[in-house]
Motif scaffolding. Structure first.
Motif: not given
Length: 570
Positions: A471-477, A454-461
């Motif tokens: 659904t892509s962590a701010g475009g990171g994944f 349940n990682f609800y952050n953008a990449q690198f938090s």
């Protein structure tokens, strides 16, 4: 039997490995293969419905769905909702990916309220997920005849569509999953999304709801935020503090520890059925060069004592862990059992980090001599040098470890394992998610790890995201890598297609393990033998029907090797 053809409206029954897109007729279920339902478990299928317009402005119609299951089986119906996918797949994605363009993809499973009708946009396919909950005493198939589940969809001011699917209830109770299965739990995502006051009653209620959801996916190990886990955090940046352990420094160099929040966490984990606990990493990710953000209460107030600005080898950190680690080991041994506790040094070091990882490990090696230490790596050299006791190896780097007989061995996948192996991305075929249970058995893996329950952050938090919109962590994944459940408005986790398919993969592992216990490894492995996958690799064109055939063969073999009943010849 095939579904009846009706003018205008259409209904297809599909297996649980299909993803139903609005603009494409889905693959129909192969009725020569029954659904397999073990007692006390659940199995699932899907209903795909398409309704026509009645006039130019008719964009929405409604329908009632009725599922009739045999005795001892309860049906539960959920709507398959579309979610936005902006980063579906790698640029060189192969046929394992259903689509590679941004768009709306099926993933979220939304429960239907009592008596709620389905809203159906006209001229589009809609997915409906049907769980079949098999009772502990559900009658098993008699005389080789499978039971039948019937489905009716009554369209308002329209026709009623009907069809059936075969169900084979297996008179077996499967053992619990006997490998470690961890999907890292991120408390900060819940705090941010629900605007929680840490350690309030609402905080504990929601955390228990999500931990229970994890356990229902056969997750049996939980990353416990004794301190804020130093994971996926930009250098110099800090995540929302989630530290459970109170730490006090009165200025004399001696630390005092307050375990009240940690002990309540342990109570919840025990209540929902977790078996293992993971202590957060003792050093930062990707190289182990710094210390985690650890907060200390002083006479002047709360102070961030460690973090990116304190080197891994700083003497002050050694003085701290000399007190912290023995305290934790004693506490967790008393309240959980230290044989079920896992420690970590640093996550995902590569060969460029051999020296920095080694130096960090040396800071704590003597303190961790009698506990289990597990770390995710891809380089076999870390193991050859004796730096990692229990390696968690990326599936696309696992061959050297298997060939050298590394034991114990865990496996993991994340965003980088995007071709030729199992994974759970939203755009990926569900067969490439389901296959993992059988692969873990073939590999003899003692554990599986994924970094994002349940990682609800953008990449690198760097910021929080809304998982219903991103659904892509701010475009990171690639979409679906960062989380497998959505945060429901009532504080409960909403599951996804990927969650349900992964849960079924772990059920596959439990079933074939039981078969191995009954009939031996040779028979169990022979049933899984196929050129579509081995213990690590998966063909891009893996046929989901092949996985269903294997599921049926395992169930049949269990019936063939069932223990003799009292009074029957052995």
């Amino acid at each position: 039997m095939p579904h009846p053809t009706t003018p205008g409206a259409a209904m297809l029954l599909c297996d649980s490995l299909e993803k139903i897109f609005p603009d494409q007729a889905p693959r129909e279920i192969d009725r020569s293969l029954p659904l397999i339902g073990y007692r006390g478990e659940r199995t699932a299928f899907q209903v795909a419905v398409r309704v026509p317009r009645r006039d130019t402005w008719d964009n929405l119609r409604s329908a009632d769905i009725t599922v009739r299951a045999p005795a001892g089986v309860t049906a539960r119906v959920r709507a398959v909702e579309l979610v936005p996918v902006t980063l579906p797949a790698p640029a060189d994605a192969g046929p394992a990916y259903l689509r590679t363009e941004p768009g709306l993809y099926p993933d979220l499973l939304r429960p239907l309220a009592e008596g709620e009708q389905l809203g159906l946009n006209t001229e589009r396919w809609h997915g409906i997920w049907v769980d079949l909950l098999i009772g502990e005493d559900a009658p098993a198939a008699a005389g080789g005849a499978d039971a039948e589940v019937s489905v009716e969809v009554a369209i308002a001011e329209g026709e009623t569509l009907a069809s059936t699917v075969p169900l084979r209830v297996v008179a077996e109770t499967l053992p619990a999953l006997d490998i470690v299965n961890t999907h890292w739990f991120h408390s900060d995502g819940l705090i941010s999304y629900y605007d929680l006051e840490p350690f309030s009653e609402r905080y504990w209620e929601i955390h228990e709801n999500f931990l229970r959801s994890a356990a229902e996916m056969s997750v049996n190990s939980v990353l416990t935020p004794v301190w804020t886990p130093p994971l996926d955090t930009r250098v110099g940046h800090t995540r929302i503090p989630t530290q459970l352990l109170g730490i006090h420094d009165d200025g004399d160099g001696t630390y005092r520890f307050d375990p009240q929040h940690l002990l309540r966490w342990l109570e919840i984990c025990r209540r929902v059925g977790m078996r293992h606990l993971e202590v957060p990493h003792l050093f930062t990710q990707w190289g182990a060069r710094a210390t985690p953000a650890i907060y200390v209460q002083t006479p002047s107030g709360t102070e961030r004592r460690f973090g990116w600005d304190v080197a891994a080898t700083d003497p002050s950190y050694r003085r701290f862990v000399e007190q912290l680690i023995p305290y934790l080991i004693a506490l967790l041994d008393e309240h959980w059992g230290i044989d079920k506790v896992i420690f970590h040094i640093s996550d995902e070091p590569n060969e460029d980090h051999l020296e920095s990882y080694s130096a960090a490990r040396d800071v704590v090696a003597d303190l961790l001599a009698d506990v289990t230490v597990v770390d995710a790596i891809s380089s076999h050299e870390f193991f050859q040098r004796g730096l990692v006791e229990v390696p968690v190896v990326a599936t696309n780097h696992g061959r050297p470890f298997l060939e050298n007989g590394v034991d114990p061995l865990w496996l993991y996948y994340c965003v980088s394992q995007n071709k030729g192996v199992a994974n759970r991305f939203i755009a990926l075929s569900s067969a490439h998610n389901r296959v993992l249970g059988n692969q873990l058995f073939l590999a003899g893996a003692e554990g599986f790890l994924h970094w994002g329950f349940n990682f609800y952050n953008a990449q690198f938090s760097t910021r929080a995201i809304d998982p219903f919109l991103d659904t892509s962590a701010g475009g990171g994944f690639y979409a679906g890598d960062a989380f497998i459940v959505y945060p429901g408005r009532d504080g409960h986790a909403l599951t996804s297609l990927r969650y349900e398919v992964f849960r079924a993969a772990m059920l596959d592992h439990r079933a074939v393990r039981l078969l191995e216990q009954r009939a031996g490894s040779e028979i169990a492995r022979s049933i899984l033998a196929t050129d579509a996958f081995d213990e690590l690799e998966v063909r891009a064109d893996l046929d989901p029907v092949e996985l269903r055939r294997i599921e049926v063969r395992v169930a049949d073999a269990l019936a063939q090797h069932a223990p003799a009943q009292e009074g029957e010849p052995a």
